[in-house]
Design an enzyme around this catalytic site. Sequence first.
Site, PDB file in Angstrom:
ATOM      1  N   GLU A  88       8.787   0.110  -8.424  1.00 34.04           N
ATOM      2  CA  GLU A  88       7.696  -0.336  -7.549  1.00 34.04           C
ATOM      3  C   GLU A  88       8.106   0.070  -6.136  1.00 34.04           C
ATOM      4  OE1 GLU A  88       4.829  -2.287  -8.307  1.00 34.04           O
ATOM      5  OE2 GLU A  88       5.182  -1.996 -10.453  1.00 34.04           O
ATOM      6  N   CYS A  95       4.378  -3.953   0.922  1.00 28.23           N
ATOM      7  CA  CYS A  95       4.275  -2.592   0.390  1.00 28.23           C
ATOM      8  C   CYS A  95       2.820  -2.148   0.249  1.00 28.23           C
ATOM      9  CB  CYS A  95       5.009  -2.485  -0.932  1.00 28.23           C
ATOM     10  SG  CYS A  95       4.727  -3.898  -1.994  1.00 28.23           S
TER      11      CYS A  95
END
Lengths: 473, 492
Positions: free
Chosen positions: A210, A244
């Site tokens: 990720e 993010c």
Amino acid sequence: MESQKQVLERLRAAFRSGVTLPMHFRLTQLEAMMSLFEDNENQILEALHEDLAKPKFETVLSEIEIVVNDICYAISNLQTWMQPTYVGTNLATKLDDCFVRSEPLGVVLIIGAWNYPLHLILLPLIGAIAAGNCAILKPSEISRATEKLLAELIPKYLSQECYAVVCGGAEETKTLLENRFDHIFYTGSQSVARCILLAAAVHLTPVTLELGGKCPCLIYGRLDMKAAAKRLVWAKFFNTGQSCVAPDYVLCTTETRDALLPFIKEALESFYGSDPQQSPDLGRIVTDRHWDRLVELLKKSEGKIVIGGESDKKTKYIAPTVIVDVIESDALMQEEIFGPILPIITIKSLDEAINFVNEREKPLALYAFSDESQVVTTVLERTSSGGFCSNDGIVHMSLPGLPFGGVGASGMGNYHGRWGFETFSHKRGCMMRSWLLECVNVLRYPPYNESNLSWLRWATTAKKKGWAACSVM
Amino acid sequence: MEKQVADGLREVFQSGRSRPLQYRKQQLRALLRLITERQEDIEQALKQDLNRNTYNTSLFELISIENDIKLAESELGDWAAPRPVKKNLNSALDDVYIKPEPLGVVLIIGTWNYPWAMILQPLVGAIAAGNAAVLKPSELSEHSARLMKELLPLYLDKEMYQVVTGGVAETQELLKQRFDHIFYTGSSTVGKLVMEAAAHHLTPVTLELGGKSPCYIDKNCDIAVACRRITWGKFANCGQTCIAPDYILCEPSIQDRIVEEIQKTLLEFYQKDPKSSPDYCRIINTRHFDRVLALMNECTIALGGESDRSQCFIAPTVLKDVLPHFKIMQEEIFGPLLPIVTVNGLNEAIHFINAREKPLALYVFSSDKTVIKRMLTETSSGGVTVNDVLMHYTVDSLPFGGVGNSGMGRYHGRHTFDQLSHHRACLIKSFAMEGLNDARYPPLTAARLRKAKFFMQHRMCSCSGICVWAIIATLLAIGLLVALIVVLTVLI
């Protein structure tokens, strides 16, 4: 104190004993995780505040609620997820059972990140537990208070046989990666991800990465300026831009920019007051080093600051900042910002915006703000990204029905909800053949002949939609 | 050259030509025409590569490719459509779905034992998912590689799908380029190198590797039928199948019976002299021939054992009383040698299997459901067939792939499409209901926090199993009832 190897051996022995397999065990562990949150809300709030000056509001929504929701979702659905899935068979295999079993992988490693230090390590853990694995958690050493809290609470609530926390920095992580795991789940940067993949290759360990990237936010056409501004500001400055999936930069026309700016100012004021530094609802940058990096970016940028720009090293404060007249080559456009700085790049057309996005690495998230559905559809169809959200930011990751993950440079694999369970499972294709009809099997045995082949072809061709084909009887 | 190929394909992919479903179906139909119109050429190439018989070729390669193409063509609409997912209260009025999208340019590295199936089956999924593709067939099956390079551009869009031939050097050069997915079939050793190369570009991989697939024969089973099925699966393609039963585990009391039944079956399949049977293949080359033959050292030959290096012929061979430390038990055999290792019952068999790497396939023959259940639940493997061998490979609704040392990822049928797609999470919102969003905006108040938590949760929906619409419907019904009562009261 146990060495890393000893921890791993202990967990492997526990996994081999089969203790994590029964549904009852997994449910108990998930319920224990729930209790961990219920009993320790104040400690969690304190730890997150110490690490990131994270406001209570943000901690509750993005570190507690989102994880607790996923736990509940897993508890309610675990029985269904664990059931074997029966698949279609054709005439030739009607007497046989074909099904897919979801089986645990073994001992998995979950490496967390500092920006959502609880969420990014415990959400994957839900999937790992639900799928019946043992797990080692390696929280980020940068968010120290949360690291300490996890090291204290995990052994207190979860089975110490099956789940362990390993603390440390880059060196400890490197050593940990020399061991063999059955899956590695990493959240963080692309450069570290490469090292993780190389380490995983040695043992043929599958990985989920990720990662991040620059998440573009295209604002185009007719839109509700006030709502757009509020949603953009919320998504950008949540966790002080250290998400993010935060909109990294905006692409819009000059007219849209000029119309939007006053609403952005208004939204900022309504959220954080006239002096954001005094607001208890705005967080801080995680470390001095990260603060230095962001302030340096601001200095190097050739854009014009129209909102914010103030900073204070002592408190690691950077004001919510909006910069205009940013061009492609600007310092702010060379790396993921990961801070409360919002560059606005002006484009003349939607095509230009889409080309701009497509010339760059595939981002983790992509946003399109427009009241014109054609604009949204065009952006969606002509770009690629981990996830996509129109007319809002970040919220797509709060839906456990949606897989959360990147593509290309923004990552591989996904999780959340059922996807976490699937990520940490092996889908084993099983066929139980009947002892009967051995005479029919003759068609496939040597000596081969033309007529047998014709029968086989006929019997095994996929005739009907939804029927599984069987190539060889 | 390899860089040019990869860059060229990327440009073509970015033109968007491979996205429309019509285009993909057209390419799939063209691929089908390739294998039906040129079947004889393919059979000829395989005869030269592996001494493969024409029927064997259809049975083991062409039929499965054809079926995969037909399935993809008929199901593509469904596979490529957006997949709606569960919502929460916050997103009740939004569109929430997963959109399958192409990845870009995929590299498919084939292998020599089923040179057409191992490369074209992944290609079917790559095409269906809307990708461009580079195919790198194995140089060991050189006739097939050459034919593939010649035929593909004659049928498929030669700008979108290209074949690169060559050996190790060319493959290494290809692996330095950036791809959006690498699909590799072959050995674990090379699999590690592929993954390492992929790491530099953060490229996801599917690795279809191998291992030693165990075959447990329980004393409670129809041994004759079991041996027939095992003999078929073991010696087809001269044992050169990634999911061939590698070795047998059984109790000592049935070992001789097993040998006897296999002997009978071999006679039936290949007659007295397998070397002259048109249905028995050869080892791919002398290097592998030497490797396989050497594995027989130390072993007691129960059946077969004959060989002829000039033809790369090794007879169907059964080895008995094989011990775990023998060389033949240290690597995947990939040849027509079938060792029998004796164990004292199911516990020892399970323990034996679990002490080794997870295999690509696992086989168990038994009439006893408890034995089967224990074998399934207490071991791990890529896939399983119970009471037969190889067959789970042939059902396209079952995902085919390894675990641990035997690989990662899966394919066949829809699974290939999914493997070579990106599942993009999409949330399509409007600007309406902005009032609801106030709950999440600072400044924090207790009321706002309560509201935000309420709209985020699934607990109401999931734990009770009641969906959002049921709640809304109930509220509406109550509302209507109240309205009705009010109206009636007024009227009365």
